[in-house]
Design a protein around this motif. Structure first.
Motif, PDB file in Angstrom:
ATOM      1  N   MET A 137       0.845  -1.191   0.000  1.00  0.00           N
ATOM      2  CA  MET A 137       0.000   0.000   0.000  1.00  0.00           C
ATOM      3  C   MET A 137       0.884   1.247   0.000  1.00  0.00           C
ATOM      4  O   MET A 137       1.876   1.322   0.716  1.00  0.00           O
ATOM      5  CB  MET A 137      -0.864   0.027   1.264  1.00  0.00           C
ATOM      6  CG  MET A 137      -1.798  -1.147   1.371  1.00  0.00           C
ATOM      7  SD  MET A 137      -3.326  -0.872   0.463  1.00  0.00           S
ATOM      8  CE  MET A 137      -4.303  -0.032   1.709  1.00  0.00           C
ATOM      9  N   ARG A 191       0.872   5.643  -0.030  1.00  0.00           N
ATOM     10  CA  ARG A 191       0.157   6.905   0.103  1.00  0.00           C
ATOM     11  C   ARG A 191       0.792   7.867  -0.890  1.00  0.00           C
ATOM     12  O   ARG A 191       2.020   8.089  -0.852  1.00  0.00           O
ATOM     13  CB  ARG A 191       0.303   7.428   1.549  1.00  0.00           C
ATOM     14  CG  ARG A 191      -0.580   8.617   1.893  1.00  0.00           C
ATOM     15  CD  ARG A 191      -2.008   8.208   2.182  1.00  0.00           C
ATOM     16  NE  ARG A 191      -2.869   9.363   2.471  1.00  0.00           N
ATOM     17  CZ  ARG A 191      -4.166   9.402   2.210  1.00  0.00           C
ATOM     18  NH1 ARG A 191      -4.787   8.373   1.665  1.00  0.00           N
ATOM     19  NH2 ARG A 191      -4.870  10.463   2.511  1.00  0.00           N
ATOM     20  N   THR A 228      -4.696   6.776  -1.069  1.00  0.00           N
ATOM     21  CA  THR A 228      -4.072   5.491  -0.762  1.00  0.00           C
ATOM     22  C   THR A 228      -4.275   4.564  -1.950  1.00  0.00           C
ATOM     23  O   THR A 228      -5.345   4.559  -2.559  1.00  0.00           O
ATOM     24  CB  THR A 228      -4.690   4.889   0.514  1.00  0.00           C
ATOM     25  OG1 THR A 228      -4.463   5.811   1.583  1.00  0.00           O
ATOM     26  CG2 THR A 228      -4.049   3.566   0.873  1.00  0.00           C
ATOM     27  N   GLN A 250      -9.406   6.514   0.346  1.00  0.00           N
ATOM     28  CA  GLN A 250      -9.016   7.606   1.251  1.00  0.00           C
ATOM     29  C   GLN A 250      -8.479   8.832   0.513  1.00  0.00           C
ATOM     30  O   GLN A 250      -7.399   9.345   0.832  1.00  0.00           O
ATOM     31  CB  GLN A 250      -7.964   7.114   2.254  1.00  0.00           C
ATOM     32  CG  GLN A 250      -8.546   6.112   3.242  1.00  0.00           C
ATOM     33  CD  GLN A 250      -7.452   5.503   4.103  1.00  0.00           C
ATOM     34  OE1 GLN A 250      -6.704   4.635   3.672  1.00  0.00           O
ATOM     35  NE2 GLN A 250      -7.348   5.996   5.328  1.00  0.00           N
TER      36      GLN A 250
END
Lengths: 82, 82
Positions: free
Chosen positions: A1, A3, A46, B36
């Motif tokens: 993952m 960001r 994300t 998000q």
């Protein structure tokens, strides 16, 4: 993952009326030492990607297709593994 | 002279309808691995200040008074000497 932190700014030379308005407001508040105000967008999202290279490529594609207008805007982004 | 790079984001917990709209658009383009999404503002400005400490204090003050709404937004900034 990952960001992704994405900045989208008008290209140099493209008139930035919002930046001009902010600059005039700052001068009206007597911050006369401020100049060259430019206003852009900042986005965070994300991303579930296999690796950093895949994430980078997808963010670039999303910027080109939706998040920025490549005719008048430049974008830059950082990726943080989370 | 300093160049300030300022990010203004809605505080955690404050509903971000613009972020929601961008997220839905990304899903509509089949980027289903994105979540998000938060949208904020990004500003750059040039500041003629005596030193870094004075520049930092002035940027903080301008954010509190004009550039951000401290009730619902958080801001962060970097200063680069130019």
């Amino acid at each position: 993952m990952f960001r992704a932190e994405i900045k989208v700014m008008l290209k140099k030379g493209v008139l930035d009326p919002q930046g001009g308005a902010v600059e005039r407001s700052l001068h009206a508040l007597e911050y006369d030492n401020v100049s060259q105000v430019r206003v852009g967008k900042y986005m965070e999202l994300t991303l579930d990607a296999a690796d950093r290279e895949a994430a980078k490529q997808q963010v670039r594609e999303m910027c080109e297709r939706l998040l920025a207008n490549p005719v008048i805007e430049d974008y830059t982004f950082d990726l943080v593994e989370v």
